[in-house]
Structures are given as C-alpha cells and as structure tokens.
Motif scaffolding. Sequence first.
Motif, PDB file in Angstrom:
ATOM      1  N   ILE A  73       0.841  -1.205   0.000  1.00 56.57           N
ATOM      2  CA  ILE A  73       0.000   0.000   0.000  1.00 56.57           C
ATOM      3  C   ILE A  73       0.877   1.258   0.000  1.00 56.57           C
ATOM      4  O   ILE A  73       0.611   2.221  -0.716  1.00 56.57           O
ATOM      5  CB  ILE A  73      -0.967  -0.018   1.205  1.00 56.57           C
ATOM      6  CG1 ILE A  73      -2.009  -1.135   1.012  1.00 56.57           C
ATOM      7  CG2 ILE A  73      -1.659   1.325   1.383  1.00 56.57           C
ATOM      8  CD1 ILE A  73      -2.864  -1.411   2.230  1.00 56.57           C
ATOM      9  N   LYS A  74       1.939   1.221   0.788  1.00 60.31           N
ATOM     10  CA  LYS A  74       2.855   2.370   0.843  1.00 60.31           C
ATOM     11  C   LYS A  74       3.466   2.660  -0.522  1.00 60.31           C
ATOM     12  O   LYS A  74       3.702   3.815  -0.889  1.00 60.31           O
ATOM     13  CB  LYS A  74       3.963   2.082   1.866  1.00 60.31           C
ATOM     14  CG  LYS A  74       4.920   3.227   2.079  1.00 60.31           C
ATOM     15  CD  LYS A  74       5.975   2.849   3.099  1.00 60.31           C
ATOM     16  CE  LYS A  74       7.023   3.957   3.228  1.00 60.31           C
ATOM     17  NZ  LYS A  74       8.149   3.532   4.082  1.00 60.31           N
ATOM     18  N   ALA A  75       3.714   1.593  -1.290  1.00 59.71           N
ATOM     19  CA  ALA A  75       4.308   1.750  -2.629  1.00 59.71           C
ATOM     20  C   ALA A  75       3.273   2.171  -3.666  1.00 59.71           C
ATOM     21  O   ALA A  75       3.618   2.380  -4.822  1.00 59.71           O
ATOM     22  CB  ALA A  75       4.975   0.445  -3.052  1.00 59.71           C
ATOM     23  N   GLY A  76       2.002   2.286  -3.263  1.00 58.86           N
ATOM     24  CA  GLY A  76       0.965   2.759  -4.185  1.00 58.86           C
ATOM     25  C   GLY A  76       0.093   1.673  -4.776  1.00 58.86           C
ATOM     26  O   GLY A  76      -0.694   1.946  -5.688  1.00 58.86           O
ATOM     27  N   GLY A  77       0.212   0.445  -4.276  1.00 58.88           N
ATOM     28  CA  GLY A  77      -0.607  -0.655  -4.805  1.00 58.88           C
ATOM     29  C   GLY A  77      -2.069  -0.542  -4.402  1.00 58.88           C
ATOM     30  O   GLY A  77      -2.403   0.067  -3.384  1.00 58.88           O
ATOM     31  N   LYS A  78      -2.914  -1.137  -5.238  1.00 56.60           N
ATOM     32  CA  LYS A  78      -4.361  -1.113  -4.983  1.00 56.60           C
ATOM     33  C   LYS A  78      -4.826  -2.495  -4.524  1.00 56.60           C
ATOM     34  O   LYS A  78      -4.362  -3.506  -5.037  1.00 56.60           O
ATOM     35  CB  LYS A  78      -5.128  -0.762  -6.267  1.00 56.60           C
ATOM     36  CG  LYS A  78      -4.874   0.624  -6.811  1.00 56.60           C
ATOM     37  CD  LYS A  78      -5.642   0.790  -8.135  1.00 56.60           C
ATOM     38  CE  LYS A  78      -5.560   2.217  -8.646  1.00 56.60           C
ATOM     39  NZ  LYS A  78      -4.173   2.634  -8.945  1.00 56.60           N
ATOM     40  N   ILE A  79      -5.761  -2.505  -3.581  1.00 55.84           N
ATOM     41  CA  ILE A  79      -6.372  -3.766  -3.151  1.00 55.84           C
ATOM     42  C   ILE A  79      -7.882  -3.665  -3.325  1.00 55.84           C
ATOM     43  O   ILE A  79      -8.519  -2.785  -2.734  1.00 55.84           O
ATOM     44  CB  ILE A  79      -6.030  -4.083  -1.673  1.00 55.84           C
ATOM     45  CG1 ILE A  79      -4.512  -4.220  -1.488  1.00 55.84           C
ATOM     46  CG2 ILE A  79      -6.732  -5.367  -1.234  1.00 55.84           C
ATOM     47  CD1 ILE A  79      -4.085  -4.446  -0.047  1.00 55.84           C
TER      48      ILE A  79
END
Lengths: 121, 135
Positions: A73-79
């Motif tokens: 999430i910190k790296a910008g990933g989406k869940i």
Amino acid sequence: MSNTFCITITHCSTNPDKATLGFVVANAAQGSEKETMVFLSSDGVWCAVEDEMTKIDEGAPFAPLKDLIDKFIKAGGKIYVCTPCMKKRDITEKQLIAGATPAGGAALVEWLANGSPAVAY
Amino acid sequence: MLCDFKYTFLTELHSKNGWKRKVYINVREHISMTRAANSSPLSAGGATPASATAKTPDWSFDDEFDGGDETCGRVIVNLHLYIRDQKPGFRILVISRDPGAPMELPAWCRMTKNELTEMHHPYYLITLKPHLVRK
C-alpha cells in the motif's frame, strides 16, 4: 509491455503460503513500476481484515503478511475486495484495512480487459 | 539503507566523489550459508560462498542500497521505495545476496528503464533513468 498488473488471491488462513506469495509478487510488480491491483476473492478477502491478516506469518524468508501488505500500500498498490465474498462471510466495509476497496467482478474485468496480465494464487 | 534483519559491520566502501558507505552482513545467515557451502560438492576444499569472497568493485557511485538477505519482491519494493524520489542519472550501488538477484535486478532495470551499468554479484551498479537526464 503492459504497465499494469493484477494478482488474484483466494486464500488467507486456508492457505497462508499462497496468500503470502501473492503479496510477495504484488510487491515485485508494484516495485517494478507496474500499476498493480490485488483482487481478493473467496477466502482471500480475509487478507484485508486486520485481525485475520496479522495471524499469517510463514516465517523466514517470508515477511509477515501484514508487513507485505503495508509495504504494498505504501508503494501505491491497490487492493480490491470482492463484495459478495465479503457479504457471504459477514465482513463489513468498516472491517477492511485502510487502502482496501470493496469492488465487484466488473472492476476486475475492466482491469484485465484493458490488457493487464494476471497471476492467480 | 538497510532492511529489516540484524547486521554486523563487514567493510566500508568509498565512492570516487566522496561518499562513504558501510556494508553489513547478517552474521547468523552468513554462517549457515558458509557451512552449507563447505559441505557442498560444488565447493570442495572448503571454499566460502561467492558472496563472502567477492571483491568490492572499484565503481563510482552516489549512494548505496543494501538489500541484505531479503529475496524476491521484498528486495524490489524496498529498492523501489528507496530510489523513487532520487534524481535521474544518480548512480546507486545495490548489494543483494539473493541468489535470484542476477536474474531479478536486470529484469527490474529493463522494466523500469533504469540502467544496469555494472554487475558483479552481489554488487550491482544502477544508473537511475539515464534517458531523463538533460544533456
């Protein structure tokens, strides 16, 4: 080369090894500058619930699942989290971790139909 | 930048433009690796693993990232987070003892348009986004 990537995960405590590996690959994809979406469905939706996610720790060389998800999430990933799968398990939106978004099949189909490669765990 | 393991000081690297960086190893992991290598037919005669004997390359660099003994996606996302706000043309000395690193880091460079300038496992010299450097 596609600039997006998708990882679908259908396990949490039912197969913690697969849940962990899915997020390891998600970190590799996001860290390789691919706009990356993790789609949690079936029992995989528990990965987006704090109390369940923190139980998963496969040990070295793998980091605990919470650590992997926080980093993603910190790296910008989406869940994205499958809404009918949540409903079947009486999981509410309030129980989801920050950064996880309830979504349905259309969101997944749109992501893939735009040309994203995908891998399933 | 160091990752999450406990490290012990190993050596110090000096860049030509004045940067100085300390290199650490995970001693517990290193000892188990050495024992495994000494009992392996591939290292008859009690040789130590390549990561323990690799000579520090004489490369010029601006900063260093030590991936430690982390593997796979952990190295990649940690490296990504470390370099994402750094300037194009910056030269990063990446150290990764992941046995998959000789495959992983060249692939990562191809995908991200960073240049793998030099490579001598476990050392990798990466020039960030050279195509974005103003000439």
